[in-house]
Design a protein around this motif. Structure first.
Motif, PDB file in Angstrom:
ATOM      1  N   LEU A 194     -19.621 -16.830  82.729  1.00  0.00           N
ATOM      2  CA  LEU A 194     -20.146 -15.553  83.204  1.00  0.00           C
ATOM      3  C   LEU A 194     -21.263 -15.774  84.212  1.00  0.00           C
ATOM      4  O   LEU A 194     -21.303 -15.129  85.273  1.00  0.00           O
ATOM      5  CB  LEU A 194     -20.654 -14.726  82.024  1.00  0.00           C
ATOM      6  CG  LEU A 194     -21.261 -13.371  82.392  1.00  0.00           C
ATOM      7  CD1 LEU A 194     -20.234 -12.463  83.039  1.00  0.00           C
ATOM      8  CD2 LEU A 194     -21.873 -12.706  81.162  1.00  0.00           C
ATOM      9  N   ILE A 232     -13.077 -10.154  80.850  1.00  0.00           N
ATOM     10  CA  ILE A 232     -13.753 -10.255  79.561  1.00  0.00           C
ATOM     11  C   ILE A 232     -12.752  -9.919  78.450  1.00  0.00           C
ATOM     12  O   ILE A 232     -12.755  -8.806  77.909  1.00  0.00           O
ATOM     13  CB  ILE A 232     -14.959  -9.286  79.487  1.00  0.00           C
ATOM     14  CG1 ILE A 232     -15.808  -9.337  80.756  1.00  0.00           C
ATOM     15  CG2 ILE A 232     -15.787  -9.574  78.246  1.00  0.00           C
ATOM     16  CD1 ILE A 232     -16.529 -10.637  80.987  1.00  0.00           C
ATOM     17  N   PHE A 289     -16.476  -6.281  86.327  1.00  0.00           N
ATOM     18  CA  PHE A 289     -16.176  -6.701  84.963  1.00  0.00           C
ATOM     19  C   PHE A 289     -14.866  -6.048  84.542  1.00  0.00           C
ATOM     20  O   PHE A 289     -14.751  -4.816  84.568  1.00  0.00           O
ATOM     21  CB  PHE A 289     -17.289  -6.293  83.991  1.00  0.00           C
ATOM     22  CG  PHE A 289     -18.635  -6.852  84.332  1.00  0.00           C
ATOM     23  CD1 PHE A 289     -18.881  -8.213  84.246  1.00  0.00           C
ATOM     24  CD2 PHE A 289     -19.660  -6.021  84.752  1.00  0.00           C
ATOM     25  CE1 PHE A 289     -20.124  -8.744  84.565  1.00  0.00           C
ATOM     26  CE2 PHE A 289     -20.905  -6.529  85.070  1.00  0.00           C
ATOM     27  CZ  PHE A 289     -21.138  -7.894  84.979  1.00  0.00           C
ATOM     28  N   ALA A 341     -15.437 -11.066  86.674  1.00  0.00           N
ATOM     29  CA  ALA A 341     -15.189 -11.734  85.394  1.00  0.00           C
ATOM     30  C   ALA A 341     -14.228 -10.900  84.562  1.00  0.00           C
ATOM     31  O   ALA A 341     -14.386  -9.683  84.441  1.00  0.00           O
ATOM     32  CB  ALA A 341     -16.493 -11.929  84.632  1.00  0.00           C
ATOM     33  N   SER A 393     -18.921 -14.279  76.035  1.00  0.00           N
ATOM     34  CA  SER A 393     -19.921 -14.413  77.094  1.00  0.00           C
ATOM     35  C   SER A 393     -21.130 -13.526  76.834  1.00  0.00           C
ATOM     36  O   SER A 393     -22.178 -13.712  77.460  1.00  0.00           O
ATOM     37  CB  SER A 393     -19.315 -14.036  78.448  1.00  0.00           C
ATOM     38  OG  SER A 393     -18.226 -14.858  78.774  1.00  0.00           O
ATOM     39  N   ALA A 451     -13.675 -15.081  81.469  1.00  0.00           N
ATOM     40  CA  ALA A 451     -14.803 -15.338  80.573  1.00  0.00           C
ATOM     41  C   ALA A 451     -14.339 -14.981  79.165  1.00  0.00           C
ATOM     42  O   ALA A 451     -13.289 -15.448  78.731  1.00  0.00           O
ATOM     43  CB  ALA A 451     -16.018 -14.546  81.025  1.00  0.00           C
TER      44      ALA A 451
END
Length: 268
Positions: A162, A182, A219, A180, A143, A139
């Motif tokens: 996301l 990031i 995450f 995801a 996001s 992502a």
């Protein structure tokens, strides 16, 4: 689950940048790597730079090519224990009404549908294998907030990635994790070098995020400065709810998850 080391990994967008840096970090730990990217010398050279890695040309915006990648990966590797849907391109810059809609749709073909295609092509096979595995989608800090102005197409696609990732988590059994990645500002070729070179080096970034991948984090994060920007969105949002949303005697009366849960319990 304690840290796990995937025996095999398929990484799209693997010929350069974040994808290649993560591939090298994983390979150094013993993971067998398949790099997927657009065909050409850059992909072949990237694969040659990693002992035992293989290269598979793939345009992720084309579902048939993503499905062919899946077949090739399972044939070559036996299992796919980590899928990293990482391929992406920089978006058109400008005010929304200045952007050609066809250009915006083409951008989504790679940055959103490319991720969707990867999940579609690999997920069922990963469910059917017994080995613990994970699907990670790249992502962006974009996001959660707008990192820069006039990037609406890119930002919208990353918000969509996301959302897709959070949704597919619920479709997968326990042995197939989804998360995801990031990234904050990392020096890749997704934008002009004169601007991108201010970002974090890709190898430094990989050293930060690979341990999180192996810990199967939901995450995978890096740049702490993102916290300030996330708060700039979330705090006004929560404040608006506190001030403006009507309070019910039962605040769950219109909560979709609460209602579905109640319906399921009543049918048992």
């Amino acid at each position: 689950m304690s840290d796990w080391l995937p025996a095999s990994a398929v990484i799209t967008g693997g010929a350069s940048g974040i994808g290649l840096a993560i591939a090298r970090e994983l390979a150094a730990r013993g993971t067998k790597i398949m790099l997927a990217d657009l065909p050409g010398e850059r992909l072949d050279e990237a694969a040659r730079s990693i002992d035992g890695a293989t290269a598979q040309p793939c345009d992720v915006s084309d579902l048939s090519q993503a499905e062919a990648l899946s077949v090739a990966a399972f044939d070559a590797l036996g299992t796919v224990e980590l899928l990293l849907n990482n391929a992406g391109v920089g978006g058109p810059r400008g005010k929304l009404w200045e952007i050609d809609p066809d250009v915006a749709r083409a951008h989504f073909d790679t940055n959103y549908w490319g991720v969707w295609n990867g999940c579609k092509a690999f997920a069922q096979r990963m469910v059917e294998q017994s080995a613990p595995s994970a699907i990670y989608n790249t992502a962006s800090e974009n996001s959660f907030f707008c990192a820069g102005p006039q990037m609406g197409t890119y930002i919208a696609a990353k918000h969509a990635v996301l959302g897709l990732t959070e949704s597919i988590r619920e479709d997968l059994p326990e042995h197939v994790h989804a998360g995801a990645i990031i990234p904050g500002w990392v020096f890749t070729d997704i934008g002009p070098e004169k601007f991108m070179h201010y970002g974090m080096a890709a190898n430094e970034y990989a050293s930060i995020v690979v341990p999180q991948l192996l810990a199967r984090e939901r995450f995978v994060v890096s740049h702490y400065s993102n916290v300030r920007r996330i708060r700039e969105r979330v705090e006004p949002l929560l404040d608006s709810y506190e001030r403006n949303a009507p309070r019910e005697k039962d605040d769950g009366a219109y909560d979709v998850r609460d209602v579905i849960g109640a319906m399921r319990r009543s049918s048992d």
